[in-house]
Design a protein around this motif. Structure first.
Motif, PDB file in Angstrom:
ATOM      1  N   GLY A   1       1.923  12.577  20.087  1.00  0.00           N
ATOM      2  CA  GLY A   1       0.562  12.980  20.357  1.00  0.00           C
ATOM      3  C   GLY A   1      -0.363  12.044  19.658  1.00  0.00           C
ATOM      4  N   ARG A   2      -0.161  10.679  19.452  1.00  0.00           N
ATOM      5  CA  ARG A   2      -0.895   9.815  18.738  1.00  0.00           C
ATOM      6  C   ARG A   2      -1.620   9.111  19.604  1.00  0.00           C
ATOM      7  NH1 ARG A   2       4.159   8.635  15.121  1.00  0.00           N
ATOM      8  NH2 ARG A   2       4.184  10.320  13.581  1.00  0.00           N
ATOM      9  N   ARG A   3      -1.810   9.398  20.682  1.00  0.00           N
ATOM     10  CA  ARG A   3      -2.864   8.598  22.015  1.00  0.00           C
ATOM     11  C   ARG A   3      -3.941   9.623  22.283  1.00  0.00           C
ATOM     12  NH1 ARG A   3      -0.538   7.140  27.812  1.00  0.00           N
ATOM     13  NH2 ARG A   3      -0.531   9.079  27.819  1.00  0.00           N
ATOM     14  N   GLY A   4      -5.049   8.930  22.597  1.00  0.00           N
ATOM     15  CA  GLY A   4      -6.293   9.541  23.062  1.00  0.00           C
ATOM     16  C   GLY A   4      -7.027  10.281  22.031  1.00  0.00           C
ATOM     17  N   PRO A   5      -8.196  10.787  22.554  1.00  0.00           N
ATOM     18  CA  PRO A   5      -9.091  11.376  21.569  1.00  0.00           C
ATOM     19  C   PRO A   5      -8.505  12.524  20.920  1.00  0.00           C
ATOM     20  CG  PRO A   5     -10.147  11.153  23.679  1.00  0.00           C
ATOM     21  CD  PRO A   5      -8.707  10.646  23.873  1.00  0.00           C
ATOM     22  N   GLY A   6      -7.654  13.279  21.583  1.00  0.00           N
ATOM     23  CA  GLY A   6      -6.955  14.344  20.829  1.00  0.00           C
ATOM     24  C   GLY A   6      -5.870  13.932  19.956  1.00  0.00           C
ATOM     25  N   GLY A   7      -5.439  12.745  20.056  1.00  0.00           N
ATOM     26  CA  GLY A   7      -4.254  12.284  19.066  1.00  0.00           C
ATOM     27  C   GLY A   7      -4.831  11.465  18.166  1.00  0.00           C
TER      28      GLY A   7
END
Length: 206
Positions: free
Chosen positions: A86-92
Motif C-alpha cells: 500500500g505504498r503507492r499513490g496518494p493513499g499510500g
C-alpha cells in the motif's frame, strides 16, 4: 554481490517477497533518518533505490499532501511488494518508477532532496551515480545516505570485517561526493545507524 545492475536486480528479485518480514523493526530508524533531511511541506523528494518502499510513508508525512514523493528502483519484484504494502499513490505514499538511479527519467533540478537507503554500495559507478542524483536536485538540495546498521554491525552480520576501502567510510565517501557535486555536512556511523547527509553544490551535477 556484484554491483552490476543485472546482478543487483537478480539479487533483490529473489528476496523481494519476504524482504519486509526479514527486517520488521527498521521503521523507526527510517523515520528518524527522513526527519534529518529537514523536508518541508510541498517539497519534492526521491527515494533512490526504494526497494519495497519502507521510507515512502515517512517521506510523504514530511512533505504533506502538496508535496511530491517518488520511489525509483530497478527491481520490478521490489516495486510489486511496495504496491502490495500500500505504498503507492496518494493513499499510500508516492509514485513508483521502474528505473536505474544512474539514469533517471527526471528533469534537471526538479527535486528538493534524495533519500537513499543502502544505495551507495550497489552503485556500479559511484561518482556517476551520485552525479546523476545531483543532476535532478536543485542547488542547496539535500541527500541522505542511510542504513539501519552501521558499517561494523553490517559487516559482522555478513561475517566480514570493515575495510579501509569501504566506500561508506567517511575518508572515501567525502571526496566521491565532492566529485559528484555534493558537500558532506554530517556523518554518523554507529552500530544502530549509518547516516551521511550532503548538500547539492551550486553549479554542479551536470
Amino acid at each position: 554481490m556484484s554491483d552490476d545492475p543485472t546482478d543487483v536486480r537478480a539479487f533483490f528479485a529473489v528476496r523481494a517477497a519476504d524482504w519486509d518480514s526479514r527486517f520488521p523493526d527498521d521503521g523507526p530508524a527510517y523515520a528518524a533518518a527522513v526527519e534529518e533531511l529537514d523536508l518541508r511541506p510541498g517539497d519534492a523528494v526521491l527515494d533512490a533505490g526504494c526497494g519495497t518502499g519502507r521510507a515512502l510513508p515517512a517521506l510523504r508525512a514530511a512533505v504533506g499532501p502538496s508535496g511530491t514523493v517518488l520511489g525509483a528502483d530497478l527491481t520490478p519484484e521490489m516495486l510489486e511488494q511496495a504496491v502490495r504494502a500500500g505504498r503507492r499513490g496518494p493513499g499510500g505514499a508516492g509514485a513508483l518508477l521502474l528505473a536505474d538511479v544512474g539514469r533517471l527519467p527526471l528533469r534537471d533540478g526538479g527535486l528538493d532532496a534524495v533519500f537513499g537507503a543502502g544505495l551507495v554500495s550497489h552503485l556500479a559507478e559511484p561518482v556517476a551515480g551520485l552525479r546523476e542524483l545531483a543532476r535532478v536536485v536543485r542547488p542547496g538540495g539535500r541527500l541522505a545516505l542511510f542504513h539501519p546498521l552501521g558499517r561494523a554491525a553490517l559487516a559482522a552480520r555478513h561475517g566480514r570485517r570493515v575495510t579501509p576501502d569501504d566506500l561508506r567510510a567517511e575518508p572515501r565517501l567525502r571526496p566521491v561526493l565532492a566529485q559528484a557535486g555534493w558537500r558532506l555536512v554530517s556523518y554518523v556511523d554507529e552500530d544502530d545507524r549509518y547516516l551521511a547527509l550532503a548538500v547539492r553544490e551550486a553549479g554542479s551535477g551536470r
